[in-house]
Design an enzyme around this catalytic site. Structure first.
Site, PDB file in Angstrom:
ATOM      1  N   ASP A 269       0.868  -1.176   0.000  1.00 36.59           N
ATOM      2  CA  ASP A 269       0.000   0.000   0.000  1.00 36.59           C
ATOM      3  C   ASP A 269       0.909   1.231   0.000  1.00 36.59           C
ATOM      4  O   ASP A 269       2.118   1.126   0.246  1.00 36.59           O
ATOM      5  CB  ASP A 269      -0.948  -0.015   1.207  1.00 36.59           C
ATOM      6  CG  ASP A 269      -2.173   0.876   0.972  1.00 36.59           C
ATOM      7  OD1 ASP A 269      -2.120   1.751   0.079  1.00 36.59           O
ATOM      8  OD2 ASP A 269      -3.177   0.711   1.689  1.00 36.59           O
TER       9      ASP A 269
HETATM   10  C1  BGC Z   1      -5.081   3.159  -0.012  1.00 35.85           C
HETATM   11  C2  BGC Z   1      -5.161   2.140  -1.123  1.00 35.85           C
HETATM   12  C3  BGC Z   1      -5.028   2.811  -2.456  1.00 35.85           C
HETATM   13  C4  BGC Z   1      -3.721   3.592  -2.478  1.00 35.85           C
HETATM   14  C5  BGC Z   1      -3.489   4.317  -3.795  1.00 35.85           C
HETATM   15  C6  BGC Z   1      -3.897   4.074  -0.150  1.00 35.85           C
HETATM   16  O1  BGC Z   1      -4.021   5.163   0.695  1.00 35.85           O
HETATM   17  O2  BGC Z   1      -5.066   2.513   1.231  1.00 35.85           O
HETATM   18  O3  BGC Z   1      -6.373   1.446  -1.048  1.00 35.85           O
HETATM   19  O4  BGC Z   1      -5.091   1.878  -3.477  1.00 35.85           O
HETATM   20  O5  BGC Z   1      -3.764   4.562  -1.455  1.00 35.85           O
HETATM   21  O6  BGC Z   1      -4.293   5.422  -3.942  1.00 35.85           O
END
Ligand code: BGC
Length: 612
Positions: A269
């Protein structure tokens, strides 16, 4: 003039492409990935395993090559035909990072709403629709497949997920993943694992017994992976039994890769990578979302670790191979993406979203068969929820901006995870188009004025909203902005009141005994107003069933107080899932003999509704 027999340059290129295609035909995705890895330099492998945030960050311009206001980008290897990775959020549609030129796309209803249909084919169709928009928008990777179990009604991201039951969640989310990948786009499944609350998500440590974990959250992932075959698994922010998820050998190497035989790649993530050697050795295959992390661990540092032998070259090869396997298996390798957004069929896609919303709306209470609305109703008062303008959607990285612009400007936080976005599809207008009654709309800001308008009406519809988003949990299960008091006052003035909820998850209902009807419409997506009106007027049957338990209040939850609330920002804390273990949701209620407001699976069908 005679035609030259000399083949043109174009024909030669085509012949080479054909030969390459033919050569691949015999190879499995695994063999293709292996062959490519064997031809790559270390720097080229690093191109694949290190990915950037795709947008401006802290005033810094995004990396060259990324698509504007996108989530992620990794370089390719042009000489070997390996494409760049263009990554977009999320499970509800093609999202945009906030900014001046957001991408406007079709929004599915929330994941919770889709799960409330209990209809796997709708999961697949919705996935195929958003996968198609992703591909036509120039993306080949979709950060979708949210399947964290709902352990707490206050989790701000529940709307992205598939409810509290591992079989239902895994099945519905797995079908969505399968749908996305049917468009030759890699999908993730996320956030692996136990990222079941937003409060302190970057520092909290989940304590869970391994077996209970495998029988609950991990089971949902396992089923989604078996059913959807995603190319990637996104590891989560939190720690699990002491180790960060993105360097957790038990989660990544043992359960995912060894026990389940997962062949794709693990991506972090955004900001969830914390090291080079432990992360690489414990199962992380791609650091993405840099510079959310403190360091570019999987760039120069990883190269150095490989050169020095701290990370065997074979492990770097395995990372690259897993990414290439996902590309080959999904069709990304052979089907380059480009921006073809003008080809998106928004009208058809809105209908896909609407079909999903319609089957996901749950009729919770229907005293005296107040619904469907009587055809001879003369005066209907509609109150609150911006029902005259549109329907609510959930915030954060999953935010899909609507075609035609936001229905209600300037709502909510100015910074991410805001703004609060209403999709321009008004339930009021959709009702007016279907009923001869005289409608009056009251905004609901003044409870006394709303109650006065409600008195004497044939039916009163109160639209109650609860915006939830990534990054924050809601403080409690109550509707915000004094809406409980509003509903109470309106119901007292007129008991023929129906509450239509647009919420991310379960909410408390102190007014439940005094209203005639309650409808849970969730965040209903692009054509949500139409869907709500069709259900309320009985044009279609209300057929949704709850994918979560609706507790009376947070006092019935395993953790009446959310862990981490009130602590200083960097203060570490634990979240103890050994309290309920695998006894999540309805299992918890049953084991404790607790009576919720509405049980998992609940949903009424109006007596007079006809099935279409
Ligand atoms: C989130 C993810 C997301 C990623 C990219 C993160 O803050 O937890 O679910 O895919 O950002 O935007």
């Amino acid at each position: 003039m005679t035609q030259s027999l000399k083949p043109s340059r174009c024909a030669l290129v085509l012949a080479a492409a054909f030969a390459a295609q033919f050569a691949h035909a015999a190879d499995t995705a695994e063999q293709r990935a292996e062959k490519l890895v064997s031809q790559m330099t270390t720097d080229e492998k690093i191109n694949l395993v290190f990915a950037h945030f795709g947008s401006e960050f802290n005033g810094k311009q995004p990396i060259a090559g990324s698509l504007p206001q996108s989530a992620g980008y990794a370089k390719g290897v042009p000489r070997l035909g390996i494409p760049e990775q263009f990554q977009t959020d999320a499970g509800i549609g093609v999202a945009s990072q906030p900014g001046k030129k957001v991408r406007e796309r079709t929004s599915l209803p929330s994941g919770m709403a889709t799960t409330a249909t209990w209809n796997p084919s709708l999961g697949f169709q919705g996935g195929a629709m958003i996968g198609n928009e992703a591909r036509l928008s120039g993306f080949n990777t979709m950060l979708a497949g949210g399947v964290n179990l709902v352990r707490d009604a206050r989790n701000g991201r529940n709307f992205e997920y598939g409810g509290e039951d591992p079989l239902l969640a895994g099945t519905m989310v797995g079908e969505q993943i399968r749908g996305i990948q049917s468009q030759k786009v890699i999908s993730t499944v996320k956030h692996y694992a136990f990222n079941d609350q937003e409060t302190g998500r970057n520092i909290l440590n989940v304590k869970v017994d391994e077996q209970a974990g495998r029988q609950s959250d991990l089971l949902a992932f396992q089923i989604a992976i078996e059913r959807g075959n995603p190319g990637s698994v996104m590891c989560s922010y939190n720690r699990v039994n002491g180790d960060f998820s993105c360097e957790n050998a038990w989660l990544l190497n043992k359960v995912l890769k060894q026990d389940w035989g997962f062949k794709g790649f693990v991506m972090s993530d955004w900001g969830a990578t914390h090291s080079t050697i432990p992360a690489a050795m414990n199962g992380l295959d791609q650091q993405t979302g840099y510079p959310f992390d403190k360091s570019n661990y999987f760039e120069g540092a990883l190269k150095e670790a490989v050169t020095d032998g701290h990370v065997p070259e074979a492990r770097l090869n395995d990372m690259a191979k897993r990414i290439l396997w996902a590309m080959a298996d999904s069709g990304v390798l052979d089907n380059p993406v480009k921006d073809e957004a003008s080809k998106i069929d928004y009208a058809a896609h809105a209908k896909v979203s609407q079909a999903d919303a319609e089957e996901g709306i749950v009729l919770l209470k229907n005293q005296g068969n107040i619904l469907p609305l009587a055809a001879n109703a003369k005066r209907i008062v509609v109150i609150g929820g911006h029902a005259d303008k549109g329907v609510l959607s959930g915030g954060g990285s999953a935010q899909v901006y609507p075609v035609g612009g936001m229905a209600v400007p300037n709502e909510g936080p100015k910074q991410w995870p805001g703004p609060i976005v209403y999709l321009p599809n008004s339930p009021l207008k959709a009702l007016q188009a279907r009923s001869k009654a005289k409608f009056q709309f009251v905004d609901g800001k003044d409870a006394a004025a709303a109650a006065k308008a409600a008195a004497g009406a044939d039916v009163v519809l109160v639209f109650a909203t609860q915006w939830t988003s990534e990054g924050n949990d809601v403080p409690n299960m109550s509707l915000p902005n004094n809406q409980d008091a509003l509903i109470g006052a309106v119901a007292q003035a007129n008991p023929k009141t129906v509450v239509v909820l647009e919420t991310g998850s379960a909410v408390a209902m102190p007014w439940l005994g005094s209203v005639a009807g309650v409808v849970e419409a969730w965040f209903p997506g692009t054509n949500g107003g139409e869907a709500i009106a069709r259900v309320l007027t009985g044009e279609i049957d209300a057929s949704g069933r709850l994918p979560i338990t609706f507790p009376e209040s947070e006092n019935q939850l395993p953790r009446p107080k959310l862990d981490g609330v009130g602590l200083k920002q960097d203060q570490k804390f634990g979240v103890d899932y050994t309290i309920e273990g695998a006894t999540v949701g309805y299992k918890w209620f049953e084991s404790k003999g607790l009576k919720p407001n509405f049980a998992f699976g609940h949903g009424r069908t109006p007596a007079s509704a006809t099935r279409t």
